[in-house]
Design an enzyme around this catalytic site. Structure first.
Site, short mmCIF file in Angstrom:
data_model
loop_
_atom_site.label_atom_id
_atom_site.label_comp_id
_atom_site.label_asym_id
_atom_site.label_seq_id
_atom_site.Cartn_x
_atom_site.Cartn_y
_atom_site.Cartn_z
N GLU A 265 -8.13 5.11 -4.65
CA GLU A 265 -8.62 5.72 -3.19
C GLU A 265 -9.09 7.22 -3.62
O GLU A 265 -8.10 7.95 -4.27
CB GLU A 265 -7.56 5.55 -2.02
N ASN B 203 0.92 -1.10 -0.09
CA ASN B 203 0.10 0.01 0.07
C ASN B 203 0.91 1.39 0.07
O ASN B 203 1.79 1.13 0.68
CB ASN B 203 -0.89 0.14 1.20
N GLU B 204 0.60 2.06 -1.01
CA GLU B 204 1.24 3.45 -0.94
C GLU B 204 2.92 3.09 -0.49
O GLU B 204 3.27 3.83 0.45
CB GLU B 204 0.52 4.37 -0.11
N TRP C 202 -6.06 13.80 7.99
CA TRP C 202 -4.71 14.41 8.15
C TRP C 202 -4.26 15.67 7.83
O TRP C 202 -3.35 16.10 7.96
CB TRP C 202 -3.83 13.17 7.62
C1 GLA Z 1 -3.99 6.47 2.29
C2 GLA Z 1 -3.99 5.03 2.65
C3 GLA Z 1 -5.16 4.52 3.14
C4 GLA Z 1 -5.86 5.56 4.02
C5 GLA Z 1 -5.88 6.77 3.49
C6 GLA Z 1 -6.48 7.98 4.09
O1 GLA Z 1 -4.47 6.68 0.84
O2 GLA Z 1 -3.59 4.16 1.31
O3 GLA Z 1 -4.71 3.34 3.82
O4 GLA Z 1 -4.79 5.57 5.02
O5 GLA Z 1 -4.81 7.34 3.06
O6 GLA Z 1 -6.91 9.15 3.60
#
Ligand code: GLA
Ligand code: ZN
Length: 680
Positions: free
Chosen positions: A312, A154-155, A320
């Site tokens: 997403e 993820n990211e 945040w």
């Molecule tokens: C990112 C992450 C998610 C979540 C979002 C919140 O994109 O991939 O897991 O934390 O941010 O904005």
């Protein structure tokens, strides 16, 4: 690619859904989730993003039972799955048993267990257990016919400076440069007597060594190589998982969620190893729409224009930002269509159900803490879901055929960012955005491409701040212009080669003959200072950097009006072969960029999709996509007022089935979208 999925016959519409974490909830909620997701017209869930701890609670123990039942449940309910490999957070036991998996920060601080995206990319432990988990998941779920994609980790991001990384960096340098003499040459270590006698003397460039701030280093060459190394190290981790998955399920496309203009990773290099691009779009409420548009186009460009997945976005609110404002009514829909307008074939969210604990409990979700469907956010999501169902497969796979391109290059971003001088206000992405915005506001489609991409399909290539010209790249640009292309670049271009070593003999180095100029000096202006010039009868500011240049064959189109360099050219045009090469020696303002880009486009035969639609350029965003079903014009009203759009072609709005003739006025509500299928 998403189109692969379409060919696989698994996807027949814009996929709609996103991150779903039922393992964080008691099972009693699951069936209710299914009811609510159906009600919202959701058809895809991204599962298993953060489950490594529960899947592998001990070194030799794996438990898949919970994931089995989730997979069974969503399958039973007809949902498609984007299945994540869960490797974005390692389990706590692993950190305790194998501390090599923990990262070391920029300041030299060794991390303990905590956070996420927290594994050292050169840790043997991580490189062993992450792909092992991916392989097990692939083996276990290979027969599910509803898995539309793999979602690795993820990211990905961050930088590690630990001892694993330091050792591996030395090896990487050996592979790249062979001898220590060559390392010394490309880093110019003779400066300040930093000569290395042995690879083992090389250390990671951070606060303990060459840096005095994250973007301030005494040796740009070392820091630049470390960024490349770090990006490649993390890419290697991704590729290990990729190979593990691909070996078992060769027909399931593989991706990882990128983050737009994200500095840590060279996404153009990453894209080569991704089956399709997916990315997470989190603009703040005051992010200019052009900036979001630019990120979409950057992501689309990573795979030469193939459609991408919006993996997403928040349905309503983030948690945040300093001020987490709500997306106003209609904005979630508008921004979803903005993604589609720029090439997305999915609309997905983080996340399905709002968590009850930890740092994202106030992050927006499809299902709020209240637990039912009677919320504004849910209603908006369900309405959009119904609309996407109506669109069906019509827009899938559609491409944008732009005749203009902007060059974007991570190495340039990194190198310009590390540069000491000429100005701390010089920021690569800002300069790219200045020019992008002009195209956007003029409704001229533009691709954002990398230095390796083919230029032959473009009539105009703009390369703002092409500070670094890598070996061979000037040749490509030279033949592009020679063959009739229009080329534009700016101040602080052509200075260095791929090692950040200055190309001596006069700026802009390897671009000098193409542009027909010699830049003798560059004046960095403080924030409140400006020079000025007149173009097309209007006077514009010259700010940030003012190059003092001499023409060597180019013509001067306008010149500075103040200071000791009054009369020197600020904008030049050089006829080179069959083409034209422009040089803009200073930063100016949005009005000027629009004017200049408009003029060059006209000269290059590039037409806007439609002329300017309101007093405020850009508020009505217009894009075009084309596939076997026809040509789609997307009209997005980012304004808070209704507008009437004079259509320049006949067609049908596929959202409302309204027919229009050419010349009709189309009403577009505040935050409204129309997608016109053109009658040809
Ligand atoms: C990112 C992450 C998610 C979540 C979002 C919140 O994109 O991939 O897991 O934390 O941010 O904005
Ligand atoms: Zn490390």
């Amino acid at each position: 690619m998403i189109t692969d999925m379409i060919e696989n016959d698994k996807v027949k519409k814009i996929l709609y859904g996103g991150d779903y974490n039922p393992e964080q909830w008691p099972e009693e909620t699951w069936e209710e989730d299914m009811r609510l997701l159906k009600l919202a017209h959701i058809d895809v869930v991204t599962l298993n993003v953060f489950s490594w701890a529960s899947l592998q609670p001990e070194e030799d123990v794996y438990h898949f039972e919970k994931l089995d039942s989730i997979m069974e449940m969503v399958h039973r309910h007809g949902l498609k799955v984007c299945l994540a490999t869960s490797t974005a957070v390692h389990p706590a036991w692993m950190a305790r048993k194998y501390p090599d998996i923990l990262r070391t920060e920029f300041n030299g601080m060794k991390r303990k267990f905590g956070g996420r995206h927290n594994s050292c990319p050169n840790s043997r432990t991580y490189r062993k257990y992450a792909p092992a988990l991916a392989a097990k998941l692939a083996e276990r779920y290979r027969d599910y016919d509803n898995i539309v994609a793999w979602h690795i980790s993820n990211e990905f991001g961050g930088v590690c400076y630990c001892e694993n990384c330091e050792r591996r960096f030395r090896e990487w340098l050996k592979e790249k440069y062979r001898t220590i003499e060559e390392v010394n040459r490309v880093w110019d270590t003779a400066f300040w007597g930093h000569t290395f006698y042995d690879f083992d003397e090389i250390v990671t460039p951070n606060l303990l060594s060459e840096h005095f701030a994250p973007d301030r280093t005494t040796f740009q060459g070392i820091s630049l190589d470390y960024r490349r190394f770090n990006s490649e190290s993390i890419l290697d981790c991704y590729r290990l998982e990729y190979d593990a998955l691909h070996a078992v399920t060769p027909d399931i496309p593989i991706t990882t969620n990128l983050m737009g203009t994200f500095p840590d990773l060279d996404y153009q290099m990453w894209a080569k190893y991704m089956d399709f691009i997916s990315w997470d779009n989190y603009p703040a409420n005051d992010t200019p729409i052009e900036e979001t548009a630019m990120r979409h186009d950057l992501m689309r460009g990573l795979k030469q224009g193939k459609p991408f997945a919006l993996m997403e976005q928040t349905p309503s609110v983030t948690n945040w930002l300093p001020y987490n404002a709500l997306k106003r009514p209609g904005v979630m829909r508008l921004w979803s269509y903005q993604a589609v307008a720029h090439g997305a074939d999915t609309v997905m969210f983080f996340q399905m159900r709002r968590s009850t604990g930890a740092c994202e409990k106030y992050h927006g979700a499809v299902i709020d803490h209240v637990g039912h469907e009677h919320t504004r956010v849910f209603r908006e999501i369900a309405e959009l879901g119904a609309e996407l169902e109506k669109i069906g497969s019509l827009t899938l796979g559609a491409r944008t055929d732009a005749k203009a391109a902007i060059l974007f290059d991570w190495d340039n971003w990194w190198a310009a960012g590390y540069s000491a001088g000429p100005s701390i206000n010089l920021r690569y992405c800002d300069e790219i955005l200045n020019y992008y915005k002009a195209f956007h506001n003029l409704n001229i489609p533009v691709d954002i491409i990398g230095v390796e991409d083919d230029l032959s399909g473009y009539a105009l290539v703009a390369a703002p701040l092409l500070y670094m010209v890598k070996s061979g790249h000037d040749e490509k640009l030279r033949s592009f212009v020679q063959n009739g292309g229009h080329f534009l670049t700016t101040f602080f271009s052509g200075y260095v080669d791929e090692h950040d070593l200055v190309t001596v003999g006069g700026y802009p180095g390897r671009l000098r003959d193409i542009l027909g100029i010699w830049v003798e000096e560059e004046d960095a202006l403080p924030e409140d200072a400006a020079n000025r010039f007149t173009y097309g009868g209007i006077t514009y500011p010259a700010v940030l950097i003012c190059d003092l240049l001499h023409t060597e064959g180019a013509e001067s189109l306008c010149s500075y009006e103040k200071d000791f360099y009054k009369g020197m050219p600020v904008l030049t045009r050089n006829r080179f072969g069959k083409g034209l090469a422009y040089y803009m020696a200073a930063r100016s303002n949005a009005d000027f960029y629009r004017r200049l880009i408009g003029d060059i486009c006209r000269e290059a035969g590039i037409e806007p999709i439609i002329g300017q639609l309101t007093e405020t350029p850009g508020l009505i965003e217009v894009t075009k996509r084309r596939n076997q079903n026809g040509t789609f014009l997307f009209f997005l009203n980012h304004d808070t007022e209704e507008h009437e759009i004079p259509l320049n072609c006949a067609g049908t709005d596929i959202l409302t089935d309204t027919d229009y003739r050419a010349g009709d006025l189309m009403k577009l509500n505040a935050k409204g979208t129309a997608i016109i299928l053109v009658r040809e």
